[in-house]
Design a protein around this motif. Structure first.
Motif, short mmCIF file in Angstrom:
data_model
loop_
_atom_site.label_atom_id
_atom_site.label_comp_id
_atom_site.label_asym_id
_atom_site.label_seq_id
_atom_site.Cartn_x
_atom_site.Cartn_y
_atom_site.Cartn_z
N ARG A 40 -47.18 15.67 -15.20
CA ARG A 40 -46.43 14.48 -15.61
C ARG A 40 -46.19 14.46 -17.12
NH1 ARG A 40 -49.83 11.95 -11.50
NH2 ARG A 40 -48.48 11.40 -9.72
N GLU A 41 -47.18 14.93 -17.87
CA GLU A 41 -47.02 15.02 -19.32
C GLU A 41 -45.84 15.92 -19.69
OE1 GLU A 41 -49.46 17.25 -22.83
OE2 GLU A 41 -50.66 15.94 -21.54
N ALA A 42 -45.64 16.96 -18.87
CA ALA A 42 -44.53 17.89 -19.11
C ALA A 42 -43.21 17.38 -18.54
CB ALA A 42 -44.86 19.25 -18.52
N GLY A 43 -43.23 16.21 -17.89
CA GLY A 43 -42.00 15.63 -17.38
C GLY A 43 -41.72 15.91 -15.92
N PHE A 44 -42.73 16.37 -15.17
CA PHE A 44 -42.54 16.70 -13.77
C PHE A 44 -43.35 15.75 -12.91
CE2 PHE A 44 -43.95 18.95 -9.94
CZ PHE A 44 -42.74 19.38 -9.41
N THR A 89 -56.25 15.66 -9.89
CA THR A 89 -55.90 14.53 -10.75
C THR A 89 -55.51 15.01 -12.14
OG1 THR A 89 -57.38 13.03 -9.55
CG2 THR A 89 -56.74 12.38 -11.78
N ALA A 90 -56.30 15.93 -12.70
CA ALA A 90 -56.01 16.44 -14.04
C ALA A 90 -54.74 17.29 -14.05
CB ALA A 90 -57.20 17.25 -14.56
N SER A 91 -54.52 18.11 -13.03
CA SER A 91 -53.32 18.93 -12.96
C SER A 91 -52.07 18.06 -12.83
CB SER A 91 -53.40 19.92 -11.79
OG SER A 91 -54.43 20.86 -11.99
N VAL A 100 -67.45 24.64 -13.68
CA VAL A 100 -66.47 24.08 -14.59
C VAL A 100 -65.10 24.08 -13.91
CG1 VAL A 100 -65.34 24.30 -16.84
CG2 VAL A 100 -67.76 24.89 -16.60
N PRO A 101 -64.57 22.91 -13.55
CA PRO A 101 -63.23 22.87 -12.96
C PRO A 101 -62.17 23.11 -14.03
CG PRO A 101 -64.52 20.86 -12.48
CD PRO A 101 -65.20 21.59 -13.59
N VAL A 102 -61.03 23.67 -13.61
CA VAL A 102 -59.93 23.94 -14.54
C VAL A 102 -58.62 23.48 -13.92
CG1 VAL A 102 -58.66 25.69 -15.83
CG2 VAL A 102 -61.13 25.91 -15.56
N ALA A 103 -57.87 22.70 -14.69
CA ALA A 103 -56.55 22.21 -14.27
C ALA A 103 -55.46 22.94 -15.04
CB ALA A 103 -56.45 20.71 -14.51
N THR A 104 -54.23 22.89 -14.54
CA THR A 104 -53.13 23.55 -15.25
C THR A 104 -51.77 22.99 -14.84
OG1 THR A 104 -52.24 25.72 -15.87
CG2 THR A 104 -52.77 25.40 -13.56
N ASN A 105 -50.77 23.29 -15.67
CA ASN A 105 -49.37 22.98 -15.34
C ASN A 105 -48.47 24.20 -15.53
OD1 ASN A 105 -49.04 23.32 -18.09
ND2 ASN A 105 -48.14 21.32 -18.49
N VAL A 106 -49.07 25.40 -15.64
CA VAL A 106 -48.30 26.57 -16.07
C VAL A 106 -47.16 26.94 -15.12
CG1 VAL A 106 -50.29 27.52 -17.30
CG2 VAL A 106 -49.83 28.26 -14.96
N GLY A 107 -47.29 26.57 -13.85
CA GLY A 107 -46.27 26.92 -12.88
C GLY A 107 -44.92 26.27 -13.14
N LEU A 108 -44.91 25.23 -13.96
CA LEU A 108 -43.63 24.60 -14.33
C LEU A 108 -42.78 25.52 -15.18
CD1 LEU A 108 -44.83 21.00 -15.29
CD2 LEU A 108 -43.76 21.72 -13.14
N PHE A 109 -43.41 26.42 -15.91
CA PHE A 109 -42.71 27.25 -16.88
C PHE A 109 -42.73 28.74 -16.52
CE2 PHE A 109 -44.86 23.63 -18.84
CZ PHE A 109 -43.77 22.91 -19.29
N TRP A 110 -43.76 29.14 -15.78
CA TRP A 110 -43.92 30.52 -15.35
C TRP A 110 -44.17 30.47 -13.85
CZ3 TRP A 110 -46.13 34.74 -18.87
CH2 TRP A 110 -46.33 35.94 -18.17
#
Length: 253
Positions: A237-241, A230-232, A181-191
Motif C-alpha cells: 500500500r505504501e508503494a501505491g498498490f 499484514t506487514a507485506s 525472524v519473519p520478513v515482509a516484502t513488496n518487491v514483486g511490484l517492481f520485479w
C-alpha cells in the motif's frame, strides 16, 4: 503502472547483464570459494551488490532493507515474490543459507555455490518425506551457525495473490527450538516473478520482530502468517498498490 518501450529495453539490458555477470563473478571467486567457505559468501554477496547497484541506474529500481537483520543463529521465515528478495535477504545477514528446491542445485553457478554455502535441498513430492529430509539436513548442518532462510509459502507469490503457509517453517521452528525472524516484502511490484519488465520504484524487504521459541505449531503458524501478511500488505500500500486487488495509485518512484 504503465511501462513504455524504453523501460522494456532498459529492462532487457539489465536482465541480460545480470545473467552475464553471474558466471563472471562466480569464476572470479571460484578459487577462493574452493579453499574457504568465506569465499563463497563473498562471491554471492558481491553479486547481490552488483545487481542492486545496476538495478538502480539501469531501470530506476531502488532497494531498501528495514528492521534489524539478525546476526545470530535463527530461522528466517520470509515472504517470497521474486529473485530480488532472495538477494536482498542474503546480502543483509552474515551467513545466510536457504531451504531450496533440489532441482536448483543442478543450476550452473547457483547450484555450486548453494552447495558450498550448505543450503538445504528439498525434494518436492510427498510432504511428510520432504519435511523429514529437510529437518535431518538442517540439523546435520547446524554446526555451521548461521541464518536458515525458508520461504513460508513454499514458492513465489504475486502481489495480492493468496497462498497458504506451508508447515515446513513450523516444523523447523518447533524441532530446532530457534527464534524465528519473519520478513515482509513488496518487491514483486517492481520485479515480477516472471518476464523481462523491471519497474522503477522502491523495493523493500523488512525484517520484523522476533517470534521467540516456545509456541506450538498452530500458534506459530497463525502468528507468522498474520505478521508477514499484514506487514507485506502495508509495504504494498505504501508503494501505491492495493493488495486486495485494486491499484490505488501509481507505485511511487
Amino acid at each position: 503502472m504503465k511501462v513504455g518501450p524504453i523501460q522494456w529495453i532498459r529492462s532487457l539490458l539489465f536482465v541480460a547483464q545480470m545473467y552475464i555477470m553471474m558466471p563472471i563473478i562466480g569464476l572470479i571467486f571460484f578459487p577462493y570459494a574452493l579453499v574457504s567457505k568465506q569465499g563463497a559468501f563473498a562471491a554471492c554477496k558481491t553479486y547481490c551488490i552488483w545487481v542492486r547497484w545496476t538495478a538502480r541506474w539501469m531501470v530506476g529500481l531502488r532497494t531498501e532493507v528495514r528492521g534489524t537483520p539478525p546476526t545470530g543463529e535463527v530461522l528466517i521465515a520470509a515472504k517470497h515474490q521474486s529473485f530480488l528478495d532472495i538477494m536482498m535477504i542474503f546480502a543483509s545477514v552474515p551467513r545466510g543459507k536457504f531451504i531450496m528446491k533440489r532441482e536448483i542445485m543442478w543450476t550452473p553457478v547457483i547450484g555450486q555455490y548453494a552447495m558450498r554455502l550448505e543450503c538445504v535441498a528439498v525434494d518436492r513430492g510427498k510432504r511428510g518425506v520432504a519435511i523429514k529430509k529437510m529437518l535431518a539436513d538442517a540439523k546435520a548442518n547446524r554446526d555451521a551457525a548461521g541464518q536458515l532462510i525458508i520461504y513460508a509459502q513454499g514458492t513465489r507469490v504475486a502481489p495480492g495473490a493468496k497462498r497458504p503457509y506451508k508447515v515446513g517453517a513450523a516444523a523447523l521452528y518447533t524441532q530446532m527450538e530457534q527464534p524465528c525472524v519473519p520478513v515482509a516484502t513488496n518487491v514483486g511490484l517492481f520485479w515480477p516473478r516472471t518476464g523481462i519488465w523491471r519497474k522503477p520504484g522502491l523495493a523493500v524487504v523488512e525484517f520484523l520482530p522476533v517470534i521467540e521459541p516456545g509456541l506450538d505449531q498452530d500458534s506459530f503458524m497463525a502468528e507468522l502468517e498474520e505478521t508477514v501478511e499484514t506487514a507485506s500488505d502495508a509495504l504494498m500500500r505504501e508503494a501505491g498498490f492495493d493488495p486486495d486487488g485494486v491499484d490505488e495509485t501509481t507505485p511511487k518512484t
